[in-house]
Design a protein around this motif. Structure first.
Motif, PDB file in Angstrom:
ATOM      1  N   ILE A  10     -13.235   9.218   0.748  1.00  0.00           N
ATOM      2  CA  ILE A  10     -12.225   8.553   1.566  1.00  0.00           C
ATOM      3  C   ILE A  10     -12.879   7.321   2.171  1.00  0.00           C
ATOM      4  N   THR A  11     -12.317   6.151   1.887  1.00  0.00           N
ATOM      5  CA  THR A  11     -12.890   4.914   2.417  1.00  0.00           C
ATOM      6  C   THR A  11     -12.698   4.859   3.934  1.00  0.00           C
ATOM      7  N   PRO A  12     -13.511   4.066   4.625  1.00  0.00           N
ATOM      8  CA  PRO A  12     -13.325   3.928   6.080  1.00  0.00           C
ATOM      9  C   PRO A  12     -11.907   3.459   6.436  1.00  0.00           C
ATOM     10  N   HIS A  13     -11.353   2.540   5.651  1.00  0.00           N
ATOM     11  CA  HIS A  13      -9.982   2.081   5.914  1.00  0.00           C
ATOM     12  C   HIS A  13      -8.991   3.237   5.799  1.00  0.00           C
ATOM     13  N   ALA A  14      -9.135   4.035   4.743  1.00  0.00           N
ATOM     14  CA  ALA A  14      -8.227   5.172   4.554  1.00  0.00           C
ATOM     15  C   ALA A  14      -8.364   6.172   5.705  1.00  0.00           C
ATOM     16  N   ALA A  15      -9.600   6.435   6.141  1.00  0.00           N
ATOM     17  CA  ALA A  15      -9.819   7.372   7.250  1.00  0.00           C
ATOM     18  C   ALA A  15      -9.142   6.864   8.521  1.00  0.00           C
ATOM     19  N   PHE A  16      -9.262   5.562   8.781  1.00  0.00           N
ATOM     20  CA  PHE A  16      -8.621   4.956   9.952  1.00  0.00           C
ATOM     21  C   PHE A  16      -7.102   5.109   9.867  1.00  0.00           C
ATOM     22  N   GLU A  17      -6.540   4.775   8.696  1.00  0.00           N
ATOM     23  CA  GLU A  17      -5.092   4.851   8.537  1.00  0.00           C
ATOM     24  C   GLU A  17      -4.585   6.289   8.593  1.00  0.00           C
ATOM     25  N   MET A  18      -5.343   7.231   8.054  1.00  0.00           N
ATOM     26  CA  MET A  18      -4.946   8.647   8.134  1.00  0.00           C
ATOM     27  C   MET A  18      -4.881   9.098   9.584  1.00  0.00           C
TER      28      MET A  18
END
Length: 93
Positions: A10-18
């Protein structure tokens, strides 16, 4: 049924958006493990999506997970849920 994705990052961007969209990693893992549909966006990127029911009373949402499958391991780029299922759902032949 689409191809499952069992190993991923999970990319950092995806983790933030999740986190921002209140999507748990368990929800994402469930969609990746058993996606109802797989849509090809461009070479190397797909959307895996499944319908889920949440809440009381239950409401059905579409969870859409964008994955760079050209990477090793595949990378979850972002994810979101929507109530506009018919907008994104592709009916079979």
């Amino acid at each position: 049924m689409a191809e499952p994705v069992t190993e991923y990052v999970i990319t950092p961007h995806a983790a933030f958006e999740m986190q921002r969209r209140r999507l748990s990693e368990e929800m994402i893992r469930a969609v990746l493990a058993a996606p109802e549909q797989q849509l090809h966006l461009r070479p190397g990127r797909v959307v895996l999506q499944s319908r889920i029911s949440v809440g009381v009373p239950p409401r059905t949402y579409l969870i859409r997970v964008f994955v760079d499958v050209g990477r090793d391991p595949p990378e979850v780029v972002t994810a979101y849920r929507t109530s506009k299922i018919s907008k994104y759902w592709e009916e079979g032949p």
